[in-house]
Design a protein around this motif. Structure first.
Motif, short mmCIF file in Angstrom:
data_model
loop_
_atom_site.label_atom_id
_atom_site.label_comp_id
_atom_site.label_asym_id
_atom_site.label_seq_id
_atom_site.Cartn_x
_atom_site.Cartn_y
_atom_site.Cartn_z
N LEU A 181 14.80 -53.13 -47.56
CA LEU A 181 16.08 -52.97 -48.24
C LEU A 181 17.23 -52.93 -47.24
O LEU A 181 18.30 -53.48 -47.51
CB LEU A 181 16.04 -51.70 -49.09
CG LEU A 181 17.26 -51.42 -49.97
CD1 LEU A 181 16.84 -50.83 -51.31
CD2 LEU A 181 18.24 -50.47 -49.27
N GLU A 182 17.02 -52.31 -46.09
CA GLU A 182 18.11 -52.17 -45.13
C GLU A 182 18.53 -53.50 -44.51
O GLU A 182 19.61 -53.59 -43.92
CB GLU A 182 17.72 -51.19 -44.01
CG GLU A 182 16.61 -51.66 -43.12
CD GLU A 182 16.28 -50.66 -42.02
OE1 GLU A 182 17.09 -49.72 -41.82
OE2 GLU A 182 15.23 -50.80 -41.39
N GLU A 183 17.70 -54.53 -44.65
CA GLU A 183 18.10 -55.85 -44.16
C GLU A 183 19.13 -56.50 -45.08
O GLU A 183 19.88 -57.39 -44.65
CB GLU A 183 16.88 -56.76 -44.03
CG GLU A 183 15.90 -56.33 -42.95
CD GLU A 183 14.72 -57.28 -42.84
OE1 GLU A 183 14.95 -58.47 -42.58
OE2 GLU A 183 13.57 -56.82 -43.05
N LEU A 184 19.18 -56.05 -46.32
CA LEU A 184 20.08 -56.65 -47.30
C LEU A 184 21.24 -55.74 -47.69
O LEU A 184 22.25 -56.21 -48.20
CB LEU A 184 19.29 -57.01 -48.56
CG LEU A 184 18.17 -58.03 -48.35
CD1 LEU A 184 17.24 -58.07 -49.55
CD2 LEU A 184 18.75 -59.42 -48.10
N PHE A 185 21.09 -54.45 -47.42
CA PHE A 185 22.13 -53.48 -47.78
C PHE A 185 22.39 -52.52 -46.64
O PHE A 185 21.46 -52.13 -45.92
CB PHE A 185 21.70 -52.65 -49.00
CG PHE A 185 21.46 -53.45 -50.24
CD1 PHE A 185 22.49 -53.74 -51.12
CD2 PHE A 185 20.19 -53.94 -50.53
CE1 PHE A 185 22.27 -54.49 -52.26
CE2 PHE A 185 19.95 -54.68 -51.67
CZ PHE A 185 20.99 -54.96 -52.54
N SER A 186 23.63 -52.13 -46.50
CA SER A 186 23.93 -50.99 -45.64
C SER A 186 23.97 -49.76 -46.54
O SER A 186 24.48 -49.83 -47.67
CB SER A 186 25.27 -51.17 -44.93
OG SER A 186 26.32 -51.33 -45.86
#
Length: 221
Positions: free
Chosen positions: A38-43
């Protein structure tokens, strides 16, 4: 049925955390296909506004954890003066998704749709929310809402709660969730669909609030 897991000392979490819930195997995501975290697509942001930086005579809309449910945020709250805001809050912008780290089984997830920013400038949310901002400037965060509401993800977040009095799941737990690539590849369409349906729901709530206000006015005559 009892659940158990064997963890070697070298595999303990940082600072050698011994809390049994940290190693509950049910908090591990079962995924076999290609995926990204998830952290690759969202901060996952923490734009906190302290009480001293909230202006006493400025008006604010304050969203608490009870104001969000299954993607929808209560847009019927009245503005209050900054002097009546009781504690530090977080700031949000259009396109963000908020998810409560407290009591995830209540499904307190919401999308900040356009209706919140129609003439309203100051939207604040509880510090119990994590704020997801899309790293893709062309696609807002709305598409992640139905994914986060999946029973598997809800189970994972519930099992990841830690703490005694008010257990919460951590930012690391959220950021490490794996999203299958077939969902990621379809995120533009999903974003359009989610926003379309949430817009319809918010419009329906608006009309219902208007009916309530009309009845209230009639009763006061």
């Amino acid at each position: 049925m009892s659940i158990f897991n064997i963890i070697r000392s070298g595999s303990l979490s940082e600072y050698y955390v011994l809390a049994p819930e940290r190693y509950d195997p049910r908090r591990l995501q079962k995924i076999t296909q290609d995926s990204v975290s998830l952290e690759e697509l969202f901060s996952i942001e923490n734009p906190t506004l302290s009480k001293r930086n909230i202006f006493d005579n400025e008006k604010y809309i304050v969203i608490d954890t009870g104001d969000s449910f299954e993607g929808i945020i209560n847009n019927g709250k009245k503005e209050i003066l900054g002097k009546d805001v009781g504690s530090s809050k977080k700031t949000v912008t259009y396109g963000d998704v908020i998810i409560s780290r407290l009591r995830p089984y209540l499904r307190q997830i919401g999308f900040l749709d356009k209706s919140f920013f129609d003439g309203k400038k100051n939207i604040l949310v509880s510090t119990e929310y994590f704020i997801l901002k899309s790293r893709d400037s062309d696609i807002n965060s709305s598409w992640i809402v139905p994914f986060l509401l999946l029973s598997e993800i809800q189970e994972l977040l519930s099992r990841a709660q830690e703490g005694g009095h008010h257990p919460r799941f951590s930012k690391a737990t959220l950021s490490e969730i794996k999203i299958p690539m077939n969902i990621v590849d379809d995120r533009k369409r999903l974003s359009f669909e989610v926003e379309k349906y949430i817009d319809r729901i918010q419009l329906s709530y608006k009309f219902l609030r208007n009916l309530t206000n009309n009845i209230e006015n009639i009763m006061q005559i």
